[in-house]
Design a protein around this motif. Sequence first.
Motif, short mmCIF file in Angstrom:
data_model
loop_
_atom_site.label_atom_id
_atom_site.label_comp_id
_atom_site.label_asym_id
_atom_site.label_seq_id
_atom_site.Cartn_x
_atom_site.Cartn_y
_atom_site.Cartn_z
N UNK A 1 0.86 -1.19 0.00
CA UNK A 1 0.00 0.00 0.00
C UNK A 1 0.89 1.24 0.00
N UNK A 2 0.73 2.05 -1.03
CA UNK A 2 1.57 3.23 -1.22
C UNK A 2 0.68 4.45 -1.32
N UNK A 3 0.94 5.46 -0.49
CA UNK A 3 0.15 6.68 -0.48
C UNK A 3 0.42 7.57 -1.69
N UNK A 4 -0.19 8.73 -1.69
CA UNK A 4 -0.08 9.68 -2.81
C UNK A 4 1.29 10.35 -2.84
N UNK A 5 1.70 10.74 -4.05
CA UNK A 5 2.87 11.60 -4.29
C UNK A 5 4.18 11.01 -3.81
N UNK A 6 4.30 9.70 -3.84
CA UNK A 6 5.57 9.06 -3.48
C UNK A 6 6.48 9.01 -4.70
N UNK A 7 7.79 9.05 -4.46
CA UNK A 7 8.78 8.93 -5.52
C UNK A 7 9.64 7.71 -5.18
N UNK A 8 9.55 6.68 -6.02
CA UNK A 8 10.22 5.42 -5.74
C UNK A 8 11.30 5.21 -6.78
N UNK A 9 12.55 5.20 -6.34
CA UNK A 9 13.72 5.18 -7.22
C UNK A 9 13.91 3.86 -7.96
N UNK A 10 15.05 3.80 -8.62
CA UNK A 10 15.42 2.65 -9.44
C UNK A 10 15.78 1.45 -8.58
N UNK A 11 15.40 0.25 -9.06
CA UNK A 11 15.80 -1.01 -8.43
C UNK A 11 15.32 -1.12 -6.98
N UNK A 12 14.09 -0.73 -6.73
CA UNK A 12 13.48 -0.81 -5.41
C UNK A 12 12.52 -2.00 -5.39
#
Length: 191
Positions: free
Chosen positions: A35-46
């Motif tokens: 579950x991921x909230x709004x406006x998240x920035x998830x980088x490379x290779x996560x």
Amino acid sequence: MTDIFFHPSAIIDEGAIIGPGCKIWHFTHIMSGAEIGADCNIGQNVMIATGVKLGHNVKIQNNVSIYAGVVCEDNVFLGPSCVFTNIKNPRSEISRRDQYISTIVRQGATIGANATIVCGIEIGKYALVGAGAVVTKSIPDYAIVMGVPARITGWISRHGYKLEFDKDGIAVCKESGTKYKIYGNHVHAIE
């Protein structure tokens, strides 16, 4: 998944919940049940496992794996290659999937590059974990911790400035002007 950017190389399993405004970069895998909230920035290779909960505006840098049992509240920053665990005594030949231990990262906390967070602890709100630290115990709000094992080395404001306390136990953030009070190993903002 409208209002979400994801790179074509990202894998997002059916059943993952992702809030609007998120950006998901190269070679990232988000598993069903995350579950991921709004406006998240998830980088490379996560990698974000089933059962992980991320609040709004969480920033995750490259090469971070977040395992089942981890909860990050709003505005958390996870530095490059930081590590979470979810079992205290892992063994390859013994399945302990029913024994995952929760870890909570409170609002606004920052975890530095290559830090290791051992499961079963809580990182307090706006705390700062220094790069390369190994955190084995819970950390109070606004604490700065460094080293192996991590130890409190100071205190930090919500805006990220080191707090210098006067003889009355009061410190003022250089940027916001917010006052903070220290009581032993606890700091709180004075509203």
